[in-house]
Design an enzyme around this catalytic site. Structure first.
Site, PDB file in Angstrom:
ATOM      1  N   LYS A   1       0.876  -1.169   0.000  1.00 18.66           N
ATOM      2  CA  LYS A   1       0.000   0.000   0.000  1.00 18.66           C
ATOM      3  C   LYS A   1       0.915   1.220   0.000  1.00 18.66           C
ATOM      4  CE  LYS A   1      -3.098   2.797   2.752  1.00 18.66           C
ATOM      5  NZ  LYS A   1      -4.111   2.923   3.792  1.00 18.66           N
TER       6      LYS A   1
ATOM      7  N   GLY B   1      -8.808   8.457   9.324  1.00 21.02           N
ATOM      8  CA  GLY B   1      -9.221   8.462  10.727  1.00 21.02           C
ATOM      9  C   GLY B   1     -10.330   9.423  11.072  1.00 21.02           C
TER      10      GLY B   1
ATOM     11  N   ALA C   1      -9.816   4.997   3.699  1.00 23.16           N
ATOM     12  CA  ALA C   1      -9.739   6.158   4.591  1.00 23.16           C
ATOM     13  C   ALA C   1     -11.050   6.926   4.727  1.00 23.16           C
ATOM     14  CB  ALA C   1      -8.647   7.141   4.142  1.00 23.16           C
ATOM     15  N   GLY C   2     -11.388   7.220   5.960  1.00 15.79           N
ATOM     16  CA  GLY C   2     -12.543   8.069   6.231  1.00 15.79           C
ATOM     17  C   GLY C   2     -13.864   7.334   6.373  1.00 15.79           C
TER      18      GLY C   2
ATOM     19  N   ASN D   1     -10.012   0.884   9.040  1.00 12.22           N
ATOM     20  CA  ASN D   1      -9.190   0.634  10.222  1.00 12.22           C
ATOM     21  C   ASN D   1      -9.785   1.306  11.458  1.00 12.22           C
ATOM     22  OD1 ASN D   1      -7.207   0.289  12.197  1.00 12.22           O
ATOM     23  ND2 ASN D   1      -5.528   0.886  10.917  1.00 12.22           N
ATOM     24  N   THR D   2      -9.707   2.654  11.486  1.00  8.77           N
ATOM     25  CA  THR D   2     -10.107   3.392  12.690  1.00  8.77           C
ATOM     26  C   THR D   2     -11.526   3.051  13.160  1.00  8.77           C
ATOM     27  OG1 THR D   2      -8.657   5.189  12.018  1.00  8.77           O
ATOM     28  CG2 THR D   2     -10.336   5.719  13.652  1.00  8.77           C
TER      29      THR D   2
END
Lengths: 261, 69
Positions: A101, A162, A188-189, A210-211
């Site tokens: 990545k 995040g 992301a996001g 992830n987050t």
């Protein structure tokens, strides 16, 4: 359509799940392990950092079964193409894995990816035999340029890393999906399962989360929710949405009412 | 002078520096199986940790995977 037959192919390799998960921010390795399992993900991202000589923690890799998961090292922390290339080579030496990545984020506040440095690094790394999955802003022109230099996917952001703000780049991601000849992974996001479902309904090939999982009150349950949402969105996309209408279209019969006309 | 720079910090080995990377890792109590190393910017494969001799003043990076997104 049988969802089991609807496989994601990246660089000729069949990937069993359209949900990719990150391994950052989990409270413990045990929790991370259980959440990854509940997510059903096959692709799992990791980062590279210096060993803390004064405070040697447990090795997180021991919590991830490398036979079961495809580790996707990232180049997080790289501020330019040279740093990203160095991290990529280290990741390959550390793991023997040539999937990567690619992320180049010089801006510490919004962590937005640098398009020029990302493209420069991608060109070099593809030539070195890396399977490059670049993290990019939702820029359709950049996505095509990356595809042209041979990246295996493009991974446009929904919102900054995040932030859990969902598909703030929706219109641009739609164009990327429309034009791409490689899988589009929305990265992301993504903060809620509904955001993941939304991206999949639009035709994204996968999502990376992830987050939203790692910092949920119960990461294992949230991982499961993301798994279901990603699958639901994909099935809906493959099925095709029913037609919209401005006026109501009754679902129940308009005859046989219990009244005299 | 028996110094190496390890992960950006100078480390003084009172008598002499470790002879090879494996010895250094042992001394630092770092599990070599999960680490990748760079000496003066050059990546050293794990299989070469035992045969890679160290010299005073070298800059060594010890790197491993951590959680990330």
């Amino acid at each position: 359509m049988n969802i089991a037959d609807d496989k994601l192919i990246i660089n000729g390799q069949e990937i069993s799940s359209r949900l990719f998960v990150g391994t950052g921010k989990f409270a413990s390795n045990e929790l991370m392990k259980s959440a990854i399992e509940a997510s059903g993900a096959e692709i799992v991202t990791v980062a590279l950092r210096r060993v803390d000589i004064d405070n040697k923690n447990d090795d997180m890799l021991s919590a991830i079964d490398s036979d079961k998961y495809l580790l996707l090292p990232n180049t997080s922390g790289a501020r330019d193409s040279a740093e990203a290339i160095r991290l990529a080579r280290l990741a390959r030496a550390a793991s023997g894995i040539n999937w990567l990545k690619l992320e180049v984020t010089p801006d510490p506040y919004y962590l937005l990816p640098d398009p020029i440095e990302t493209l420069k690094a991608a060109e070099v790394l593809v030539k070195e035999g890396f399977v490059v999955l670049p993290y990019i802003n939702a820029d359709p022109v950049l996505a095509k340029r990356l595809e042209e230099v041979g990246t295996a996917t493009v991974m446009p952001l929904a919102a900054p890393i995040g932030t859990n703000r969902g598909l703030s780049t929706r219109d641009a991601i739609e164009i990327i999906i429309d034009q791409a000849n490689v899988p589009v992974v929305v990265d992301a996001g993504i903060g809620l399962p509904s955001h993941a479902a939304d991206a999949m309904e639009m035709g994204a090939d996968a999502v990376l989360v992830n987050t939203a999982i790692a910092t949920a009150a119960d990461p294992v349950m949230m991982a499961q929710a993301f798994k279901l949402a990603t699958e639901a969105g994909r099935i809906a996309y493959k099925t095709g949405a029913a037609a919209e209408s401005k006026m109501a279209v009754a679902s129940s019969p308009l005859t046989g009412f219990l009244r005299d006309e | 002078m028996s110094k190496l720079k390890i992960n950006g910090k100078e480390k003084d080995f009172s008598h002499k520096i470790p002879s090879c990377l494996s010895e250094l890792l042992e001394l630092l109590e770092v599990d070599g199986a999960t680490v990748v190393a760079e000496i003066d910017g050059e990546i050293i494969e794990r299989s070469k940790f035992e045969t890679t001799k160290l010299q005073e003043g070298q800059s060594i990076e010890l790197i491993r995977f951590v959680g990330g997104g």
